[in-house]
Design a protein around this motif. Sequence first.
Motif, short mmCIF file in Angstrom:
data_model
loop_
_atom_site.label_atom_id
_atom_site.label_comp_id
_atom_site.label_asym_id
_atom_site.label_seq_id
_atom_site.Cartn_x
_atom_site.Cartn_y
_atom_site.Cartn_z
N VAL A 11 -52.78 -38.68 -24.69
CA VAL A 11 -52.41 -38.20 -26.01
C VAL A 11 -51.22 -37.27 -25.84
N VAL A 48 -50.64 -41.53 -29.42
CA VAL A 48 -50.92 -42.13 -28.11
C VAL A 48 -49.61 -42.20 -27.31
N GLU A 75 -57.72 -39.55 -21.43
CA GLU A 75 -58.67 -39.30 -22.52
C GLU A 75 -59.57 -40.52 -22.60
N ALA A 77 -61.30 -42.32 -24.83
CA ALA A 77 -61.08 -43.41 -25.80
C ALA A 77 -59.78 -44.14 -25.49
N GLU A 78 -58.80 -43.40 -24.98
CA GLU A 78 -57.52 -44.04 -24.63
C GLU A 78 -57.67 -44.93 -23.40
N LEU A 80 -60.30 -46.59 -22.73
CA LEU A 80 -60.94 -47.80 -23.27
C LEU A 80 -59.92 -48.67 -24.00
N ARG A 81 -59.02 -48.03 -24.73
CA ARG A 81 -57.99 -48.78 -25.45
C ARG A 81 -57.11 -49.59 -24.47
N LEU A 83 -58.12 -51.01 -21.77
CA LEU A 83 -58.94 -51.96 -21.01
C LEU A 83 -58.28 -53.33 -20.78
N ARG A 98 -62.91 -35.43 -24.20
CA ARG A 98 -62.28 -36.18 -25.28
C ARG A 98 -61.41 -35.31 -26.18
N ILE A 99 -60.47 -35.95 -26.84
CA ILE A 99 -59.67 -35.31 -27.89
C ILE A 99 -59.90 -36.13 -29.15
N ILE A 117 -68.76 -44.71 -24.24
CA ILE A 117 -67.49 -45.19 -23.70
C ILE A 117 -67.58 -45.34 -22.18
#
Lengths: 196, 620
Positions: A11, A48, A75, A77-78, A80-81, A83, A98-99, A117
């Motif tokens: 981020v 991002v 981060e 979730a990032e 995972l994005r 992947l 996390r943020i 996650i």
Amino acid sequence: MSVYKIHLTGVGGQGTIKMSTIIGEAAIKRGLNVVMSEVHGMAQRGGVVTTDLKIGDAHSPLIENGDADLVIGFEPAETLRSLPKVSEKTFVITNSARIVPFTVGLGLSEYPPVEQIISELKAKVKHLFVINAEELANKAGNIMSLNMVLLGAATAIPHFPIGKDEIIQAMKENLPPKTIEVNLKAFELGFKEVSG
Amino acid sequence: MNVFKILEAKENSKLFLLGNEAAVRGALESGVSVVSTYPGTPSSEIGNVFSKIAKAAHVYFEFSANEKVAVEVSAAAAASGLRSFAFMKHVGLNVAADSFMSVAYLGVNAGMVILTADDPSMYSSQNEQDNRIYARLANVPLIEPSSPQEVKEFMKYAFDISEQFHLPILFRTTTRVSHMRGVVETGKLVPPKEKGFFKKEPNKYVPVPQNSRRMHKELMEKMNKLAPLISESPLNKVFDFGNEIGVITSGGAFNYVMDVVKEYSLPVKILKLGFSHPFPEKLVLDFLGEVQKVVVVEEVEPIMEKEVLAIVGKYGLNNKIYGKLSGTMPRIYEYTPDIVKNGLFNTLGRKIEAKEILKPESAIPSRPPVLCPGCPHRATYYAVKDAIKELGLKDVIFPSDIGCYTLGIQKPYETADFLLSMGASIGTACGFAHATNQKVVAFIGDSTFFHAGLSALANAVHNEAKAVIVIMDNRTTAMTGRQPSLSEPVNGMGGEAPELSISDIAKAFGVKFVETVDPYNLHKTKEVFKRALQYDGLAVVITKHPCALITDAEKRKRNFWITFRINQDKCTRCMVCITDFACPSFFVAEDGSVHIDPLICDGCGVCTQVCPYNAIEVRR
């Protein structure tokens, strides 16, 4: 030598570009060719930020899906994005802190529990290292050294093409002198997380 | 990296430079004297570096009011015998186009390079126009580098060609070249000439019709003389990996071609054009003699593809040409290695093995760019929406402009309804005011106002547009990286400069309602907006507060940093701070309680005026 491909994601404000630049300059010190892509512009903060680095005989800096040797997620979730960049050969390091973006508060999107996650990553990624980089950065003395925790972890990954000495030299040339002590401490804490 | 390295690095050093940084080094190795720009991504970092090192390099550098002025400053320098360099983002060349077209006619006395940074896939732009077309429109040479090393080398070549043929050179990068970092081996710096001399020759420099008719002919003669040399230019190269098919490519697209051809050992002959206008006819003709099938791999417009087809037609060849027109390559957006791989494999008649791509299953939150914590624009938007609500106005139109504040398009602000280009908020406000009975509130930043808002404001006064023009003066050109704007008392080289007063300008133009307010004071700002909205005429409201990134840096320097917290005893979870104010430092915990993340909060304190229950207080 074959091309070593690193994908970083995080981020805005977390220091992804700084970390990528240090890896690139360290690669030059080792006599390797390196290309890197950065995204600048609209998102000064909060958006991002991804960078791709290719070390070796490469012309374009972009990494295709399934093609990364190493993915570093600042981060969860990032991570995972990103992947789709991962395949069987890929090593993945992820920060677990996390943020939460403002879209979640507004009810425009949702942020699943971190455990969910991490367990999805564990199920899909063969070589995964989960690190609480925020905690380790605080332990080193400053949350801002989070990127150096992850740099330390990356340097300890098997097949990482650049030595610790070159990375540390590039850190010294790229970071403000008064922050070096904390950053080196952060680097070592990250390194130990992977090397054991 | 310390940007002074770009100036100080000795010959044969290896630096890890952005394409944009390499452009600076290339200009310095060319002995450039005068450099001008208006900031625009993806070209912005060129100016950021020059603004730091220009003084030490003995180069004159300025952030001009807009791209047109930037081209004019550099054109005058080149006419005076000094090498000059103007650069801008692709749409900036639209602004500069009027003068750019004339520079081609007038020619130059010393090397002049105009760099356009195009943005395929629109990472930070309103369109993805292909500025290679401008080289054809103006009839000037076009140079297209593929990597930072080439940016630097080609820059030197461009200055030499410009000087030799007395022509300005269009130098095209794309986002992926400008924002690609790579190894750059430095050459020798050439010290700049400090002052030139302008020799008066009005027939050469004043394109009144009798002169411009001659000038156009001279321009064609120069280009015709240059054309045959392009086929021998060292910037155009063949990479021979076989001759099953040929590829003609340029710029960033070349990188994908090389990586794909090497990775899959494809039997392909590549013609890379670094110098692509005038189109190297002989070189391409020879190439077409060696390969029957040719794929043209170029981003955005099928420009080279049409040039190649024209050669095939002109000489009655039977080569097969593939590209965008044949449907082999996608027509729009930037290319990627996979897109290029598909194009080459299909032309070769090879099958592509399907890759299994991992996909995330858990929901991933969207993370669009947001106004920063402490951003004065958030306060302005909150106050204006509040004023509109209190007055009970409906269907207010918000023409917007180009800057961070365009993010007003997002929820919950929704203060961007219509946008064309730089400065267009005021021009379109005039149109909406005359075309509808709706209230019109236009938003424009200080830098954008000086770029293209001045003449539109004059128009609004003279043609009596009834609208509220909000000039959001955050004392900088924020979105491109905080370059000084004309409303700041500092110039592009860090020296002192006269500060232009927006309020005085509006008054001098004859605007009767001009108010300046600090948006951090929400109540006062709302009251000003209420009066402006009820004013029967043209109202200018200047919301003046420095960009939060400026004040954050100052606070850090002074080691004075406070943050805020929410007193959970007072908070009723009414959610106004989240749903109406939407500062990114606020978040809702899993138990439904509202909190401020101290790592994100910048301590502006504006939220304390938003909370109806006084629940927000300084964190101790």
